[in-house]
Design a protein around this motif. Structure first.
Motif, short mmCIF file in Angstrom:
data_model
loop_
_atom_site.label_atom_id
_atom_site.label_comp_id
_atom_site.label_asym_id
_atom_site.label_seq_id
_atom_site.Cartn_x
_atom_site.Cartn_y
_atom_site.Cartn_z
N ARG A 1 0.77 -1.10 -0.12
CA ARG A 1 -0.04 0.15 -0.02
C ARG A 1 1.07 1.27 -0.07
O ARG A 1 1.95 1.26 0.60
CB ARG A 1 -0.76 0.12 1.24
CG ARG A 1 -1.83 -0.83 1.34
CD ARG A 1 -2.88 -0.95 2.69
NE ARG A 1 -3.79 -1.64 2.73
CZ ARG A 1 -4.99 -1.48 3.49
NH1 ARG A 1 -5.20 -0.28 3.96
NH2 ARG A 1 -5.88 -2.05 3.59
N GLY B 1 -0.54 5.53 -0.12
CA GLY B 1 -1.41 6.54 -0.37
C GLY B 1 -2.69 5.94 -0.84
O GLY B 1 -3.34 5.30 0.06
N THR B 2 -3.28 6.22 -2.08
CA THR B 2 -4.61 5.72 -2.47
C THR B 2 -4.40 4.51 -3.24
O THR B 2 -5.36 3.92 -4.03
CB THR B 2 -5.27 6.49 -3.21
OG1 THR B 2 -4.53 7.09 -4.60
CG2 THR B 2 -5.64 7.90 -2.63
N THR C 1 -13.40 2.00 2.05
CA THR C 1 -12.24 2.83 1.91
C THR C 1 -11.17 2.28 2.74
O THR C 1 -9.77 2.72 2.80
CB THR C 1 -12.52 4.16 2.42
OG1 THR C 1 -13.09 4.23 3.94
CG2 THR C 1 -13.56 4.75 1.37
N ASP C 2 -11.25 1.23 3.79
CA ASP C 2 -10.08 0.73 4.45
C ASP C 2 -9.19 -0.04 3.64
O ASP C 2 -8.14 -0.51 4.09
CB ASP C 2 -10.74 -0.02 5.69
CG ASP C 2 -11.53 -1.38 5.06
OD1 ASP C 2 -11.54 -1.62 4.09
OD2 ASP C 2 -11.82 -2.06 6.19
N ASP D 1 -4.70 3.37 2.35
CA ASP D 1 -4.08 4.04 3.51
C ASP D 1 -4.63 5.58 3.60
O ASP D 1 -5.04 5.94 4.92
CB ASP D 1 -2.48 4.19 3.25
CG ASP D 1 -1.93 2.89 3.84
OD1 ASP D 1 -2.62 1.92 4.41
OD2 ASP D 1 -0.66 2.58 3.80
N SER D 2 -5.20 6.14 2.61
CA SER D 2 -5.35 7.52 2.72
C SER D 2 -6.20 8.03 1.46
O SER D 2 -5.88 8.10 0.35
CB SER D 2 -4.41 8.65 2.76
OG SER D 2 -4.97 9.89 3.04
N ASN E 1 -7.55 10.65 1.09
CA ASN E 1 -7.16 12.18 0.70
C ASN E 1 -5.83 12.33 0.07
O ASN E 1 -5.25 13.38 -0.30
CB ASN E 1 -7.48 13.29 1.73
CG ASN E 1 -8.92 13.10 2.13
OD1 ASN E 1 -9.67 13.02 1.36
ND2 ASN E 1 -9.24 13.09 3.41
N SER E 2 -5.18 11.34 -0.08
CA SER E 2 -3.61 11.45 -0.59
C SER E 2 -3.57 11.73 -1.98
O SER E 2 -4.44 11.17 -2.88
CB SER E 2 -2.96 9.96 -0.16
OG SER E 2 -1.68 9.98 -0.75
#
Length: 205
Positions: A62, A64-65, A127-128, A131-132, A134-135
């Motif tokens: 993983r 970011g997105t 969304t889990d 990691d993010s 909003n990255s």
């Protein structure tokens, strides 16, 4: 949002190290050992289990997105790409898939759509899996090598827009040929399975 691809590979440890060298973190490892699926996730390292006969079903990297997974296969084989979608969008995409006569397989965790291009599409609403949300670190573009034309127009029918970021080239195999990402440690690089990865500057906020 395109967030994911999965590959089967005989080069499991080398593939993990490659993505770690590009700044990815390994979030889980699950493999079959002595007839049962077991977890070998970090903080365990390969030195802790390399001498065991483990057939890894999934290793997840993983950043970011981006979520990249791979598992053991006798030969390198591309399996699927994945999109993060809203629940309402999920239902519409599934309806569109059925209009294309593509088979839809749903379960509690994720949905798979079988395409006529010898790979699957995963639809994910949780969304889990990244990691993010909003990255700015994301897959900017992905090029598949496939054996027949029509993918882009079918994806337009499936998603209703060009936001899928997936393109194709006609060739002799079905595989991930090129991925454009941002925030890489080096570029261009080629992973142990022949995937060329190119850096692109992250968009400003």
């Amino acid at each position: 949002m395109l967030f994911h691809y999965h590959i089967w590979t005989p080069h499991v440890e080398k593939t993990e190290q490659f993505y770690k060298d590009q700044g990815f973190r390994i979030s889980q490892r699950i493999g079959r050992y002595e007839g049962e699926f077991q977890e070998f996730s970090p903080p365990l390292t390969w030195d802790d289990f390399r001498d065991r006969n483990i057939l890894f079903r999934i290793i997840e990297a993983r950043k970011g997105t981006i979520n990249i997974t791979f598992g053991y296969g006798k030969r390198t084989m591309f399996d699927h790409i994945g999109f993060l979608v809203a629940p309402k969008e999920l239902e519409q995409v599934c309806e569109n898939a059925m209009k294309l006569s593509w088979k839809v397989q749903k379960n509690e965790r994720r949905t798979f759509i079988e395409t006529p291009y010898s790979f699957k599409i995963e639809l994910q609403t949780n969304t889990d899996v990244i990691d993010s949300l909003n990255s700015r670190i994301r897959i900017e573009d992905l090029t598949l090598e496939i054996q027949k034309a029509g993918l882009e127009s079918d994806l337009l029918s499936l998603f209703g827009s060009y936001k899928h970021r997936v393109h194709s080239e006609i060739g002799n195999v079905v595989t991930v040929k090129k991925v454009v990402m941002n925030n890489l440690a080096s570029s261009p690089v080629v992973d142990p399975n022949g995937v060329k990865i190119i850096h692109k500057e992250a968009p400003s906020l």
